[in-house]
Design an enzyme around this catalytic site. Structure first.
Site, PDB file in Angstrom:
ATOM      1  N   ARG A   7       0.839  -1.183   0.000  1.00 54.32           N
ATOM      2  CA  ARG A   7       0.000   0.000   0.000  1.00 54.32           C
ATOM      3  C   ARG A   7       0.884   1.247   0.000  1.00 54.32           C
ATOM      4  NH1 ARG A   7      -3.291  -2.593  -1.850  1.00 54.32           N
ATOM      5  NH2 ARG A   7      -5.449  -3.000  -1.190  1.00 54.32           N
ATOM      6  N   GLU A  29      -4.324   8.022  -4.595  1.00 45.39           N
ATOM      7  CA  GLU A  29      -4.607   7.413  -5.897  1.00 45.39           C
ATOM      8  C   GLU A  29      -5.931   7.939  -6.447  1.00 45.39           C
ATOM      9  OE1 GLU A  29      -4.418   3.150  -5.532  1.00 45.39           O
ATOM     10  OE2 GLU A  29      -2.308   3.177  -4.943  1.00 45.39           O
ATOM     11  N   HIS A  77      -1.713   0.926 -10.105  1.00 46.24           N
ATOM     12  CA  HIS A  77      -2.356  -0.026  -9.195  1.00 46.24           C
ATOM     13  C   HIS A  77      -3.078  -1.132  -9.972  1.00 46.24           C
ATOM     14  CE1 HIS A  77      -4.075  -0.372  -4.848  1.00 46.24           C
ATOM     15  NE2 HIS A  77      -3.837  -1.569  -5.372  1.00 46.24           N
TER      16      HIS A  77
END
Length: 355
Positions: A268, A297, A316
């Site tokens: 993360r 993000e 991601h």
């Protein structure tokens, strides 16, 4: 011990997009299970394992009513409603029969926390994650990052774009015989270690409970991380975002690394202090960073990480694969069988630390 609810009363509702053949697999787990599935109420997938579906999809008021009525009939949900924390909060308050929700994500703790539900409400049902389903694609991406760093692919791409054939040939580094540290020796971390050892690397890593692990040279907790980093040639982070891992990789931790360390993050983004990482890249402590996750993000357009010559930015997506829906459905089917038999569900979200 059998589940206190008789299997005849078990109803599963599919809350997110899923192929009909995989819904049939869920139905096949036990003849007593009723599966509620209405594809008309679910947004179409734009790509494999697009759990949120097309953002332009809108239900009519009548369809919206049907969607929530369907979910409120079930004791078990496959996916968060609308794949969102708000959907989770709503169903937790509106469905008095809710026993268990299976999340599509491996790290669903953040979404559970973002739902804002209090401890008493969260204590009424269980949330399981799809942890482990994404281990292999994430481990492969981590291996890609390590190889990119050792083989100077970022520099080669810049030279190619500029049409430069360097006068002096620059050697690359051997992965075989080098040392890797994996922060977080869970399923993703151990799969990363397996691939790294196949490349000839020696692997050490961190774990909350320090205990010997077969094939891992050294195991430490976060307090012992700087000592491990002092001997590492590459570091792969797989840790989830929790209050205990927030900015674990700070200036002091980056300073503990050997100059030229390759850094990969598939955990993360909140685990990394991005300003400290940029400093480490600029002073040579980190020679290359391959990043699939970020503190914010989507990554803000003004982030220096976008254009840094020593950074690869992945949006991601490294966990995604064409097989993901099938693998998650198979995991859910296994969990459903365990639930019906009165067993303990694996990969439960910790509603205190939210991972």
């Amino acid at each position: 011990m059998m589940n206190s609810m008789t299997s005849a009363e078990t109803t599963v509702a599919i809350a997110v997009p899923l192929e009909a053949e995989l819904v049939d697999r869920i139905r096949a787990v036990d003849p007593s299970v009723t599966v509620l599935y209405d594809p008309e109420l679910l947004p179409p997938e734009r790509y494999p394992a697009d759990h949120s579906g097309d953002p332009d999809f809108r239900r009519t008021p009548e369809q919206e009513e049907r969607y929530w009525a369907m979910l409120n009939k079930a004791q078990i949900l496959y996916g968060f409603p609308n794949e969102s924390p708000a959907g989770l909060a709503r169903i937790a308050r509106s469905n008095p029969h809710l026993e268990w929700i299976h999340a599509m994500a491996a790290g669903a703790g953040g979404a559970v926390k973002a739902s804002g539900l209090d401890a008493a409400t969260l204590g009424k049902f269980k949330v399981t994650t799809s942890a482990g389903v994404h281990a292999l694609p994430l481990a492969e991406f981590a291996a890609l990052g390590i190889l990119n760093g050792f083989k100077r692919t970022a520099e080669m791409a810049q030279d190619q774009a500029a049409g430069i054939w360097p006068e002096l040939r620059t050697p690359t580094r051997l992965v075989s015989g080098s040392r890797l540290v994996v922060t977080g020796l869970g399923e993703i971390g151990l799969e990363t270690a397996r691939l790294a050892k196949a490349l000839g690397m020696s692997v050490s890593g961190t774990k909350r409970s320090v205990e010997p692990i077969d094939g891992i040279a050294e195991v430490a907790d976060n307090a012992g991380l700087p000592e491990l980093l002092a001997k590492a040639d590459a570091v792969v982070n797989t840790l989830p975002g929790t209050p205990f891992t927030e900015k674990l990789f700070n200036r002091e931790v980056f300073a503990a690394m050997k100059p030229g360390t390759v850094f990969v993050n598939v955990g993360r983004g909140t685990v990394v202090d991005e300003e400290a990482l940029l400093e480490a890249l600029d002073n040579g402590q980190v020679s290359y960073a391959c990043l699939d996750v970020f503190a914010v993000e989507p990554l803000p357009q003004d982030s220096p990480l976008w254009n840094h010559p020593k950074v690869t930015v992945s949006p991601h997506t490294s966990a995604l694969s064409a097989a993901e829906n099938r693998l998650i459905a198979e995991r859910f089917c296994s969990n459903l069988r365990t639930h019906l038999d009165g067993g303990q569900l694996p990969h439960l979200v910790d509603t205190v630390h939210f991972y």
